[in-house]
Design a protein around this motif. Structure first.
Motif, short mmCIF file in Angstrom:
data_model
loop_
_atom_site.label_atom_id
_atom_site.label_comp_id
_atom_site.label_asym_id
_atom_site.label_seq_id
_atom_site.Cartn_x
_atom_site.Cartn_y
_atom_site.Cartn_z
N GLU A 26 37.90 37.69 45.96
CA GLU A 26 37.92 38.69 47.04
C GLU A 26 39.35 39.02 47.48
O GLU A 26 40.30 38.32 47.13
N GLN B 150 34.07 51.96 47.20
CA GLN B 150 34.87 50.76 47.36
C GLN B 150 35.09 50.42 48.84
O GLN B 150 34.96 49.27 49.26
N SER C 225 27.18 54.80 39.99
CA SER C 225 27.82 54.40 41.24
C SER C 225 26.79 54.36 42.35
O SER C 225 25.87 55.18 42.37
N ILE D 49 39.28 39.14 53.36
CA ILE D 49 37.98 38.46 53.37
C ILE D 49 38.15 36.96 53.23
O ILE D 49 37.49 36.16 53.91
N ARG E 113 22.91 47.61 45.44
CA ARG E 113 24.03 46.75 45.07
C ARG E 113 24.63 46.01 46.27
O ARG E 113 24.76 44.79 46.27
N ALA F 298 22.95 34.35 42.93
CA ALA F 298 24.23 34.76 42.35
C ALA F 298 23.99 35.64 41.12
O ALA F 298 24.68 36.64 40.91
N LEU F 299 22.98 35.26 40.32
CA LEU F 299 22.60 36.09 39.16
C LEU F 299 22.07 37.45 39.60
O LEU F 299 22.32 38.47 38.96
N LEU G 230 33.25 42.60 54.77
CA LEU G 230 33.97 42.09 55.94
C LEU G 230 33.01 41.85 57.10
O LEU G 230 33.10 40.84 57.80
N PRO H 273 27.47 35.26 34.21
CA PRO H 273 26.33 34.35 34.37
C PRO H 273 26.60 32.97 33.78
O PRO H 273 26.13 31.96 34.32
N THR I 103 35.57 59.93 39.97
CA THR I 103 34.37 59.10 40.08
C THR I 103 34.47 57.88 39.17
O THR I 103 34.24 56.76 39.58
N LEU J 257 25.24 36.51 50.03
CA LEU J 257 26.21 35.76 50.85
C LEU J 257 25.48 34.94 51.92
O LEU J 257 25.79 33.77 52.15
N HIS K 270 23.73 31.93 50.28
CA HIS K 270 24.69 30.88 49.91
C HIS K 270 25.11 30.09 51.14
O HIS K 270 25.30 28.88 51.09
N HIS L 250 36.98 55.37 40.44
CA HIS L 250 36.49 54.55 41.54
C HIS L 250 35.49 53.51 41.06
O HIS L 250 35.52 52.37 41.46
N ALA L 251 34.60 53.97 40.17
CA ALA L 251 33.59 53.05 39.65
C ALA L 251 34.27 51.88 38.95
O ALA L 251 33.86 50.73 39.09
N GLN M 153 37.33 50.71 39.51
CA GLN M 153 37.95 49.85 40.52
C GLN M 153 36.91 48.98 41.19
O GLN M 153 37.14 47.81 41.46
N HIS M 154 35.75 49.61 41.45
CA HIS M 154 34.69 48.91 42.15
C HIS M 154 34.13 47.77 41.30
O HIS M 154 33.61 46.80 41.82
N GLU M 155 34.26 47.89 40.00
CA GLU M 155 33.68 46.92 39.08
C GLU M 155 34.28 45.54 39.25
O GLU M 155 33.61 44.53 39.04
N ARG M 156 35.52 45.45 39.65
CA ARG M 156 36.23 44.18 39.81
C ARG M 156 35.94 43.26 38.61
O ARG M 156 35.13 42.34 38.70
N PHE N 16 30.10 31.33 43.70
CA PHE N 16 28.86 32.04 44.03
C PHE N 16 29.12 33.16 45.05
O PHE N 16 28.55 34.25 44.95
N MET N 17 29.97 32.86 46.06
CA MET N 17 30.22 33.86 47.11
C MET N 17 31.44 34.72 46.79
O MET N 17 31.90 35.50 47.63
N HIS N 18 32.01 34.54 45.60
CA HIS N 18 33.12 35.38 45.10
C HIS N 18 34.40 35.28 45.91
O HIS N 18 35.25 36.15 45.80
N LEU N 19 34.54 34.25 46.73
CA LEU N 19 35.72 34.18 47.60
C LEU N 19 37.00 34.11 46.76
O LEU N 19 38.04 34.64 47.15
#
Lengths: 105, 221
Positions: free
Chosen positions: A75, B21, B10, A79, B193, B87-88, B29, A21, A6, B201, B204, A9-10, A12-15, A69-72
């Motif tokens: 990603e 994930q 989580s 994506i 989340r 975004a915040l 996607l 900010p 757990t 998205l 934006h 995964h958490a 990894q998910h955090e990126r 803003f869109m995290h591209l």
């Protein structure tokens, strides 16, 4: 799922590379400066160059919004590919239409 | 934030996903696929705009001077700031910062309402100025009335479709704000989340469309 799984995964998910900010605030400041530049450049006597300047600024603003803003920027490849697909297909739409209109004599 | 818990809980995982994930990737996607269709949805109008501006540059420049440039400028700033707030909100949802999530979402909704209010005021002024295509249209103000009317058809449809997207955004963001407030009162916001990120998205994207509409409609010369 075990406790270790757990948390793994958490994590990894955090990126951890997603923007802070403070980074968002900087991007907003740049966007506002670019907006002021667009509004100001309109009054410069640069003729048809004005459209090119305005569009270059708009593309820069859109790229900033998409990347941060869109995290591209952060990603996965697939994506980003989807995001670029939108631009690519729009380019096909515009280019093929203009290929007609620009060649009518 | 003071209300950030040290261990971020989580988000719950739907039964058809392996883990959080994978669920997050699938949502992202799907949302990006939708946004690409939206790019092409607006793309048709932008293409029409490019063609007719190319054919009638003087008429477009003359017609553009009849729009309220200051309202267009203020509304661009309003949307850029609202994008910053959403975004915040995404950041807050990812870190389970509940109070920050509620406040940033509220700020986004408020700015979206301000945008729509200013746009409505502008539309009223436009109708009063008789630049609404149709029987009310006053062609005598323009050297090429037909081509000027064409510009205003594009103006009304492009800003109208955008305003429709803003309205949908207000509904979605408003619902999300209430859910976030309720979740803050009752416990964790971890389950919000993904939905916050996907709504972000969308918002934006609405901002990006206006980034192009502002110089193309208000700043023609």
């Amino acid at each position: 799922m075990s406790e270790r799984d757990t948390s793994h995964h958490a994590q990894q998910h955090e990126r951890p590379k997603s923007p802070s900010p403070a980074a968002y605030a900087w991007v907003l400041a740049v966007l506002m400066a670019l907006l002021a530049l667009t509004a100001g450049a309109h009054y410069l006597p640069i003729g048809p160059l004005g459209l090119i300047v305005a569009m270059l600024i708009a593309v820069t603003k859109a790229a900033l919004v998409a990347a941060v803003f869109m995290h591209l920027r952060y990603e996965s490849g697939v994506i980003r590919l989807f995001g670029l697909a939108g631009v690519f297909w729009l380019a096909i739409l515009v280019c093929l239409t203009l290929a007609d209109y620009l060649t009518r004599f | 934030m003071s209300d950030t818990s040290t261990a971020t809980p989580s988000p719950p995982v739907a039964h058809h996903f392996e883990d959080a994930q994978q669920q997050h990737h699938a949502a992202g996607l799907g949302m990006w696929t939708f946004l690409v269709t939206e790019v092409l949805f607006f793309g048709g109008l932008f293409t029409a705009y490019i063609v007719y501006r190319m054919l009638h540059p003087e008429a477009f420049a003359e017609a553009s001077h009849h729009l309220y440039r200051t309202i267009g400028l203020i509304n661009t700033a309003v949307l850029l700031v609202s994008s910053f707030f959403v975004a915040l909100a995404v950041h807050a949802a990812a870190h389970n910062a509940k109070r920050m999530l509620v406040w940033t979402l509220s700020a986004t909704v408020l700015l979206a309402v301000v945008f729509l209010g200013l746009k409505t005021l502008e539309y009223v002024l436009d109708i009063h100025d008789r630049i609404l295509p149709g029987p009310l249209f006053n062609g005598e103000m323009f050297t090429q009335p037909g081509h000027a009317e064409l510009f205003f058809v594009l103006y009304w449809f492009m800003t109208g479709l955008h305003a429709l997207h803003v309205s949908v955004g207000i509904a979605v963001l408003g619902t999300l704000t209430v859910r976030a407030w309720w979740a803050w009162r009752t416990g964790t916001t971890a389950h919000l989340r993904n939905v916050t990120e996907m709504t972000g998205l969308y918002w934006h994207f609405v901002d990006i469309v206006w980034i192009f509409l502002y110089p193309l409609l208000y700043l023609v010369r």
